[in-house]
Design an enzyme around this catalytic site. Sequence first.
Site, short mmCIF file in Angstrom:
data_model
loop_
_atom_site.label_atom_id
_atom_site.label_comp_id
_atom_site.label_asym_id
_atom_site.label_seq_id
_atom_site.Cartn_x
_atom_site.Cartn_y
_atom_site.Cartn_z
N HIS A 263 29.83 54.74 10.29
CA HIS A 263 28.68 54.02 11.15
C HIS A 263 29.09 54.13 12.61
O HIS A 263 29.90 53.22 12.86
CB HIS A 263 28.23 52.63 10.53
N ASP A 265 27.85 52.87 16.17
CA ASP A 265 26.99 52.36 17.03
C ASP A 265 26.68 53.04 18.40
O ASP A 265 27.66 53.36 18.95
CB ASP A 265 27.19 50.81 17.35
N ASP A 375 23.18 48.69 8.82
CA ASP A 375 23.67 47.51 9.89
C ASP A 375 22.42 47.04 10.63
O ASP A 375 22.62 46.12 11.54
CB ASP A 375 24.66 47.91 10.78
N HIS A 579 20.14 49.33 17.00
CA HIS A 579 20.28 47.91 16.84
C HIS A 579 21.05 47.28 17.57
O HIS A 579 21.42 45.93 17.05
CB HIS A 579 20.25 47.92 15.46
#
Length: 1006
Positions: A263, A265, A375, A579
């Site tokens: 993951h 970001d 997330d 996000h």
Amino acid sequence: MHDDRKLVEARLERVLRERVRPAVHPATTPLSVEIWSTDGEPVPVAEGLVAPTRPIAPGTPWGTPWGTSWFKVTGTVPAEWAGRTVEAVLDLGFTPRTPGFQCEGLVHLPDGTPVKGLHPRNAYVRVGAPVAGGERVHWRIEAASNPDLEADGVPFRPTPMGDRATAGDAPQYVLGEMRLAVFDETVWNLVMDLEVLGELMAELPVDGARRWEILRAVGRALDAIDLQDVNGTARAARGELAGVLATPAAATAHRVSAVGHAHIDSAWLWPLRETVRKVARTASNMTALLDEEPDFVFAMSQAQQYAWLKEHRPEVYARVKKAVADGRFVPAGGMWVESDTNMPGSEAMARQFVHGKRFFLEEFGVESDEAWLPDTFGFAAGLPQIIKAAGSRRLLTQKISWSRTNDFPHHTFSWEGIDGTRVFTHFPPVDSYNCEMTGGQIAHAARNFKEKGVATRSLAPTGYGDGGGGTTREMVAKAARMRDLEGAATVEWETPADFFAKAEAEYPDPPVWVGELYLELHRATLTSQARTKRGNRRGESLLTEAELWAATAAARTGFRYPYEELDRIWKTVLLHQFHDILPGSSIAWVHREARATYARLAEELEAIITGAQRALAGEGTRELLFNPAPHARGGVPAGGAAPFDGQGDKAVPTPRDGGGYVLDNGLLRIEIDGRGLVVSAYDRIAGREAIAPGQAANLLQLHPDFPNQWDAWDVDAFYRNAGRDLTDVAGLSVAGGAVRVERAFGASRVVQLLSVPISAKRLDIDTEVDWHETEKFLKLAFPLDVKADRYASETQFGHVYRPTHQNTSWEWAKFEACNHRFVHVDEPGWGAAVVNDATYGHDVTRTVRGDGGTTTTVRASLLRAPRYPDPETDQGTHRFRHALVPGATVGDAVREGHRANLPERRVTGGAAEVAPLVTVDNDAVVVSAVKLADDRGGDLVVRVYEAHGGRARATLRADGFDTARAVLTDLLERPDTDAEPPARADGGLVLALRPFQLVTLRLPRV
């Protein structure tokens, strides 16, 4: 037998740490290292490869904050190592912190070919297995000296390191050892054996035989190790463990589908440009690991990240494309980025899937069947319909496990949205999207799984994430040992599609969760970084206008439809809905760049809109009023233009007895007292007062705001325990048809303009705040004389209802929630709405007064002032527009919400009017998009939805386009073969919509 369990366990821990792990590399020799550094933006690879270098020794500080250094690493494999496996161990100065939050590197061959990424848990580069001896090695490492924002071990401490402009120039890291080393595979496997068994043993019941069997085998293995000759005795030690490792799992063991994962970001504690490099490092690592491990499968979402690879590192992208074609590197999720889902507007949420899925289809021929959002900070109730309309039917997330008040009752279930659409949903019970494949994590997944007895499977996203890094060879080795191991869940590498297919097959009728998936944490992300949120809302609105007017002008005048520009701008807006960007939880650098980006995009979109409207208006001096909203107003049709009549548009303020002013347009009478507060909002049509007795609206309230952790993310419920009403007035006057109110508090000032339109039952409030507070929360309150047990707030393609009471902990936990353009409260026969043009966070509470009446208070959240990760969050000037609409139905709230966000425009031209390209004869059916088809074939695409929450019939007409050949499509504008074709009557399409139903239509030109 005596209980020596703790003795053996402690022995295992020390022998592993001090003897066995160090023996993995029994012989080493130093490499020569040279360095070249730049403090500015990263240079192209070709430039870094030839930059002049100077020698640097281990222990030397290097790397200014956010700088880049190129290391030249050379050496020779000793001849005596012939026949051995050799790798380089390259320590850039790593700390024990998690990968992705400190220095990182990408290793290249001298010709620039990327080899693999470096981080503290993956710092090796294989030289040969075996080597001949005498080989020369030469690598160039592009190393990023990204500051560790929690290097002192204290989380959430304000730091200037989040922006290059304030980070200073002190070196961030100290170079570690860079060595060639013999790799002893037998010892490494012994480490894996002992770690897996030790971790599993700690999870088994002390009174169970299996734990003691493992303990005795471990004890025998430790006895077999000669601590002065670990390498010579490792094989014998492994032999003592073979039996317990070969015992198969029980038939009833939980089944874990491991999916390689990293993951990443797209921005967070690093800027966007650094994410571009993080993706390259991780993709290099994962394609290398796929070559080494035949069972391994890796999934990566976010089409934007693939696009970055394609643009910036095509050689890495070529490796990714090959792995995708082999079915082992899986493009997951089908969204442009893993966006926030609470705040993006209807069309933006749809376009996340449009652009993401189209990229995967065009680049790889792959269509994801699942939304992949591990997330994201909660999930809006309109999302299931959007997922399905995009051609998907599944959702994976993990974040709801972070909720702090209530334990979500399912891990596998069917999620039902506001229109009745259901999607098969899974929350991995491993409770992490960065699973490290430890025995503790896998045991937790099995224990935690809430569907025991009716289902047996869960998914484990495995690999280092947030800052990237991905899966390691150690994780793969541990998974192999747990593939079929007594006492553990069984682990198998599988694609997300394979997992979902098996999970659905064994659990065809899962429980249903209806409505939003509210995260009971990170509620302040609805308010932090107000400029970023305003930029997003304005960008969405301008894109709606640009598509509408450009399509209309293209159909009517031959105006060039700006396909490329709109595609690029949409993707940029979608990127910034990631996000940690739109929610306001990134470093200062990210939000500084976001503000500049939004300003640039607004300028481009304004130019497109102006060009299209001028083409439609023609030459002349007549002033036309263009209405981009989906409802007619002031005599101007939705999506059309009509002559501006020049009437004044505001009621004239008059003095009020006792001080203050009155605004009265015959529909609504507003009384503003000497404090600048609204003490009466009288609905003349209904004969009803909107403001609760003895209370005042337009009330600014200031609260302390210091959450227990996660400063930019969280607001804790105790903030409401203290606070004050800002009632002191520094100035009260009339200015341009509005009442001007000025206040001062702390180091901040507020100027408000209150006005009532001449022909609308609405109080407009324009608030400008020069904000210089820290750790404070500013709210704008409207105490309404309404007995509302629930209220409506707009979400994607409709609205969601939430209770105003707190009967249960589930309701209490929703003390801060999201709305888009409106909040609506009502009781039978009368209601009121509060609309906005840029805010999302709000709260709604109810109290019962002494007179027996109920006050329902709606509060819009305006500003916060957290100090981490951006210590200057929101300092400066902000502007907010709100409106109170007494007597409003939900339909009125929908209409006024669009009005506030899509204001009319005055354009001079020669046309008598501009007829709408598309008309709909029922205000409950809202047009959310009018555009030309993305395939550039010239067809018109129209998207509508039912907005009031009831069934609706409407006739849609399109000027210049053939409704007889119209087809229903999915969001990607492909024919929906399962949908009933719309009926046709009187040259239009007759639509019969369910509550909140979304429909996309494609109409060819006549």
